[in-house]
Design an enzyme around this catalytic site. Structure first.
Site, PDB file in Angstrom:
ATOM      1  N   HIS A 153       5.289  -1.810   4.801  1.00  0.00           N
ATOM      2  CA  HIS A 153       4.373  -3.206   3.585  1.00  0.00           C
ATOM      3  C   HIS A 153       5.402  -4.725   3.017  1.00  0.00           C
ATOM      4  O   HIS A 153       5.655  -4.062   1.506  1.00  0.00           O
ATOM      5  CB  HIS A 153       3.137  -2.404   3.019  1.00  0.00           C
ATOM      6  CG  HIS A 153       2.314  -2.682   2.360  1.00  0.00           C
ATOM      7  ND1 HIS A 153       1.448  -3.875   2.267  1.00  0.00           N
ATOM      8  CD2 HIS A 153       1.759  -2.451   1.902  1.00  0.00           C
ATOM      9  CE1 HIS A 153       0.455  -4.547   1.823  1.00  0.00           C
ATOM     10  NE2 HIS A 153       0.266  -2.775   0.772  1.00  0.00           N
ATOM     11  N   ARG A 194      -3.102  -7.340   9.117  1.00  0.00           N
ATOM     12  CA  ARG A 194      -2.672  -5.807   8.353  1.00  0.00           C
ATOM     13  C   ARG A 194      -3.425  -5.225  10.073  1.00  0.00           C
ATOM     14  O   ARG A 194      -4.570  -5.078  10.371  1.00  0.00           O
ATOM     15  CB  ARG A 194      -4.096  -5.881   7.436  1.00  0.00           C
ATOM     16  CG  ARG A 194      -4.168  -4.450   7.605  1.00  0.00           C
ATOM     17  CD  ARG A 194      -5.006  -3.889   5.742  1.00  0.00           C
ATOM     18  NE  ARG A 194      -4.029  -4.185   4.765  1.00  0.00           N
ATOM     19  CZ  ARG A 194      -3.759  -3.247   3.560  1.00  0.00           C
ATOM     20  NH1 ARG A 194      -4.759  -2.620   3.388  1.00  0.00           N
ATOM     21  NH2 ARG A 194      -2.630  -3.583   2.826  1.00  0.00           N
ATOM     22  N   ARG A 250       0.862  -8.455  -6.793  1.00  0.00           N
ATOM     23  CA  ARG A 250       0.233  -8.944  -5.564  1.00  0.00           C
ATOM     24  C   ARG A 250       0.447  -9.886  -5.159  1.00  0.00           C
ATOM     25  O   ARG A 250       0.940 -10.801  -4.143  1.00  0.00           O
ATOM     26  CB  ARG A 250      -0.687  -8.647  -4.230  1.00  0.00           C
ATOM     27  CG  ARG A 250      -0.250  -6.491  -4.491  1.00  0.00           C
ATOM     28  CD  ARG A 250       0.479  -6.214  -3.495  1.00  0.00           C
ATOM     29  NE  ARG A 250       0.379  -6.657  -2.059  1.00  0.00           N
ATOM     30  CZ  ARG A 250      -0.379  -6.088  -1.531  1.00  0.00           C
ATOM     31  NH1 ARG A 250      -0.828  -5.218  -1.820  1.00  0.00           N
ATOM     32  NH2 ARG A 250      -0.335  -6.740  -0.704  1.00  0.00           N
ATOM     33  N   ASP A 263       2.053   7.070  -3.632  1.00  0.00           N
ATOM     34  CA  ASP A 263       1.231   6.453  -2.908  1.00  0.00           C
ATOM     35  C   ASP A 263       0.750   7.086  -2.399  1.00  0.00           C
ATOM     36  O   ASP A 263       0.870   9.331  -2.704  1.00  0.00           O
ATOM     37  CB  ASP A 263       2.011   5.709  -1.546  1.00  0.00           C
ATOM     38  CG  ASP A 263       1.153   4.997  -0.728  1.00  0.00           C
ATOM     39  OD1 ASP A 263      -0.545   4.985  -1.127  1.00  0.00           O
ATOM     40  OD2 ASP A 263       1.409   4.131   0.295  1.00  0.00           O
ATOM     41  N   CYS A 284       0.848   1.445  -5.654  1.00  0.00           N
ATOM     42  CA  CYS A 284       0.433   1.059  -4.616  1.00  0.00           C
ATOM     43  C   CYS A 284      -1.031   0.146  -4.732  1.00  0.00           C
ATOM     44  O   CYS A 284      -1.668  -0.740  -4.268  1.00  0.00           O
ATOM     45  CB  CYS A 284       1.038   0.474  -3.175  1.00  0.00           C
ATOM     46  SG  CYS A 284       0.046   1.951  -2.288  1.00  0.00           S
ATOM     47  N   GLN A 317       3.754  -5.814  -0.293  1.00  0.00           N
ATOM     48  CA  GLN A 317       3.902  -4.605  -1.684  1.00  0.00           C
ATOM     49  C   GLN A 317       5.113  -4.674  -2.238  1.00  0.00           C
ATOM     50  O   GLN A 317       5.394  -4.820  -3.131  1.00  0.00           O
ATOM     51  CB  GLN A 317       3.020  -3.435  -0.813  1.00  0.00           C
ATOM     52  CG  GLN A 317       3.224  -2.283  -1.999  1.00  0.00           C
ATOM     53  CD  GLN A 317       2.212  -2.976  -2.984  1.00  0.00           C
ATOM     54  OE1 GLN A 317       0.888  -2.381  -2.658  1.00  0.00           O
ATOM     55  NE2 GLN A 317       2.705  -2.782  -4.176  1.00  0.00           N
TER      56      GLN A 317
END
Ligand code: CP
Ligand code: NVA
Length: 301
Positions: A125, A98, A287, A219, A259, A128
């Site tokens: 991402h 990340r 996830r 988001d 998310c 996700q």
């Protein structure tokens, strides 16, 4: 697929990853396929879901995850990414990172001999998106649907645009002017969508956008790294909230996705998050299953 930097890396593997994720979730695939495999997990930014789901998922597959905060690594003291990549390639079988900047992950890929997974950058991402597609598959049974992404055309939105285009799902981004998704990704998604008979659009009028929506997705208005724009963003995005009034304009059986982490009463209200139309908690669980499928595909002998 050698690495997962962008959804583009997984274009030909999307349905295989989703099917593997379903089989892992149902228990149809049970083996400890990743025994003796080591996953390094480098974090330059905070995480709850990505960290815990990769860590648990790797254990469940028989492998070993190592949490590596960039503050504790020598990266934090200026050791170059190429040197880090060369050395970690000698110890590990895979790295999930990340990173603050997408270029960091590109550089890591360039100098590593092992697969690299993007666990979120400022641009994309993809992990996700796989959990999101798995959730849509479970709730709706197919991708012949309309997804409306409400809010900031950010990293999560960018990857989802490609995921929608590859699966043949219509996607509309309802965002304020100036907060559209990445232009290159948007154009690419539109091009890919032609091959799957779907449409990718931007609509600044949120009430127009949500008509006939099967899925409303949002988001945060202020992503990690955007904190210095927080006050401005709260003003600009104030009409781009998923609340019961907006949800009532979508299809009766529409689901709501996020998310996470969520900021209540900014991009979404608590009543919607906890309503019967919320798929958010299953989405978070997914996830784990989606990432196990990605690890399985990249690392199984
Ligand atoms: N959705 C997501 O990536 O959550 P974390 O930031 O908690 O990992
Ligand atoms: N867009 C958000 C996603 C967090 C999972 C961020 O980048 O902070």
């Amino acid at each position: 697929m050698e690495n997962l930097l962008s959804m583009t890396d997984a274009k030909d593997k999307v349905f295989e990853i989703l099917d593997t994720a379903s089989d892992l979730k149902s228990g149809k695939i049970k083996d400890k396929a990743l025994a003796d495999k080591y996953l390094g997990m480098i974090f330059e930014k905070s995480s709850t879901r990505t960290r815990v789901s990769f860590e648990v998922g790797m254990h469940q597959l028989g492998g070993t995850p190592l949490y590596l905060s960039s503050n504790d690594l020598q990266i934090g003291r200026g050791e170059p990414i190429p040197d880090t990549a060369r050395v970690l390639s000698r110890f590990l079988d895979c790295i999930m990172i990340r990173a603050k900047s997408h270029e960091t992950v590109e550089e890591l890929i360039k100098y590593s001999d092992i697969p690299i997974i993007n666990g979120l950058t400022d641009k994309e991402h993809p992990c996700q998106t796989f959990a999101d597609l798995l959730t849509i598959k479970e709730y709706k049974g197919d991708f012949n649907r309309k997804l409306v992404f409400v809010g900031d055309g950010n990293n999560v939105c960018n990857s989802l645009l490609l995921g929608a285009a590859y699966t043949g799902m219509d996607m509309t981004v309802a965002c304020p002017e100036g907060y559209e998704p990445d232009e290159d990704i948007y154009k690419l998604a539109q091009k890919e969508a032609k091959d799957t008979n779907s449409t990718i659009t931007i609509e600044h009028d949120i009430n127009m956008a949500v008509k006939d929506a099967d899925i409303l997705y949002t988001d945060v208005w202020v992503s990690m790294g955007d904190e210095n724009e927080a006050q401005l963003r709260q003003k600009i995005f104030k009409d781009y909230q998923i609340n019961s009034q907006l949800l009532s304009q979508a299809k009766d059986d529409a689901i709501v996705m996020h998310c996470l982490p969520a900021i209540r009463d900014q991009e979404i209200t608590d009543d919607v998050m906890t309503s019967s139309q919320s798929a958010i908690w299953d989405q978070a669980e997914n996830r784990l299953h989606a990432q196990k499928a990605i690890l399985y595909l990249l690392l199984k002998d």
